[in-house]
Design a protein around this motif. Sequence first.
Motif, mmCIF file in Angstrom:
data_model
loop_
_atom_site.group_PDB
_atom_site.id
_atom_site.type_symbol
_atom_site.label_atom_id
_atom_site.label_comp_id
_atom_site.label_asym_id
_atom_site.label_seq_id
_atom_site.Cartn_x
_atom_site.Cartn_y
_atom_site.Cartn_z
ATOM 1 N N UNK A 46 -43.772 -11.401 120.663
ATOM 2 C CA UNK A 46 -42.953 -10.692 119.364
ATOM 3 C C UNK A 46 -41.634 -10.271 119.801
ATOM 4 N N UNK A 47 -41.329 -9.682 120.860
ATOM 5 C CA UNK A 47 -40.095 -9.328 121.154
ATOM 6 C C UNK A 47 -39.111 -10.283 121.285
ATOM 7 N N UNK A 48 -39.552 -11.233 122.075
ATOM 8 C CA UNK A 48 -38.704 -12.666 122.327
ATOM 9 C C UNK A 48 -38.143 -12.909 120.892
ATOM 10 N N UNK B 218 -30.415 -7.305 115.659
ATOM 11 C CA UNK B 218 -31.731 -7.466 115.372
ATOM 12 C C UNK B 218 -31.931 -8.360 114.126
ATOM 13 N N UNK B 219 -32.679 -9.454 114.294
ATOM 14 C CA UNK B 219 -32.690 -10.369 113.145
ATOM 15 C C UNK B 219 -33.623 -10.014 112.057
ATOM 16 N N UNK B 220 -34.506 -8.815 112.357
ATOM 17 C CA UNK B 220 -35.343 -8.697 111.307
ATOM 18 C C UNK B 220 -34.493 -7.521 110.368
ATOM 19 N N UNK B 221 -33.222 -7.278 110.786
ATOM 20 C CA UNK B 221 -32.542 -6.310 109.901
ATOM 21 C C UNK B 221 -31.404 -7.017 109.210
ATOM 22 N N UNK B 222 -31.176 -6.955 107.654
ATOM 23 C CA UNK B 222 -30.256 -7.355 107.257
ATOM 24 C C UNK B 222 -28.856 -6.914 107.567
ATOM 25 N N UNK C 273 -36.887 1.267 117.224
ATOM 26 C CA UNK C 273 -36.341 0.700 115.725
ATOM 27 C C UNK C 273 -37.071 -0.327 115.197
ATOM 28 N N UNK C 274 -37.996 -1.080 116.102
ATOM 29 C CA UNK C 274 -38.974 -2.040 115.551
ATOM 30 C C UNK C 274 -40.199 -1.126 114.970
ATOM 31 N N UNK C 275 -40.515 -0.155 115.465
ATOM 32 C CA UNK C 275 -41.666 0.625 114.959
ATOM 33 C C UNK C 275 -41.116 1.176 113.733
ATOM 34 N N UNK C 276 -40.000 1.573 113.382
ATOM 35 C CA UNK C 276 -39.811 2.118 112.115
ATOM 36 C C UNK C 276 -39.260 1.139 111.003
ATOM 37 N N UNK C 277 -39.006 0.058 111.349
ATOM 38 C CA UNK C 277 -38.413 -0.888 110.570
ATOM 39 C C UNK C 277 -38.672 -0.985 109.216
ATOM 40 N N UNK C 278 -40.043 -0.837 108.946
ATOM 41 C CA UNK C 278 -40.361 -0.503 107.322
ATOM 42 C C UNK C 278 -39.631 0.519 106.734
ATOM 43 N N UNK C 279 -39.721 1.799 107.531
ATOM 44 C CA UNK C 279 -38.968 2.813 106.984
ATOM 45 C C UNK C 279 -37.323 2.589 106.810
#
Length: 249
Positions: free
Chosen positions: A4-6, A23-27, A66-72
């Motif tokens: 997942x991290x990769x 971080x690709x998952x953040x816009x 950051x990953x843990x709090x990405x929803x927030x």
Amino acid sequence: MSVQMKAMKVLLRRQPDHEILELEYLPVPCELKRSQRKSLAVHVSHNRVEVRAPLRMKRTPIELFVQKHQRWIRKKLKEKQRKHAEKLTLAAGRHILYKAQEWQLVIRDQRPTGVVLEPGRFCIQAPGITDPKAEKILTDWLKLKAKEYLPARTQALAQYLGVDHKLKEVVFRKTRSKWGHCTSEGRIQYNWLIMLAPDGVIDYMICHEVCHLLHMNHSPAFWDAVASVCPDYQRYVGWLKANEHRLWF
Ligand SMILES: [Zn+2]
């Protein structure tokens, strides 16, 4: 490193003062700011995320945080973007929130110079008007309203609470983030933009600052004093929290 991290493809560019976490998952860009602090924190604005970390903390726990709090973070980002889009822009066709009502903003080449309220229309007018001129006209109008209303009201409430001897002066300033301020010398400062708010909110703000002449803090005793004059204060605090971003220009 987990699969997942990769997949996140976290890249880091080292720069003299700050690092960027890609971080690709953040816009939006995620900036890493290191300082002499003990814990991690995230600060979100409408176009960027800032992670504040201790000077020598390794990257992995920071990224996991950051990953843990990405929803927030994403939720906060949406809220900040909405508020940013709703910010008051003085241009024809935009809307202005005045006294908790939506008005269509009209900027027109017309006499007399000033602000004219028509049903549903908030008109800023002057011969040969331009956008900077419209801003100046609205500023003068609000400053005048503030000077007519706030000092007299402040004085009367200070008298009622028996603290008028502590009140030295009332001044006005357009600050970036504050509505009011009270110094230990008894100087109360108001942001004249508050005149766009509903009357109840303005009165709450006066009450808040004058109660600081009784208590120079936000202790329970301070809030008791506020409630004794303004029992509905929580409603007004809530209104400001939800809408104050729409009053700044
Ligand atoms: Zn306060």
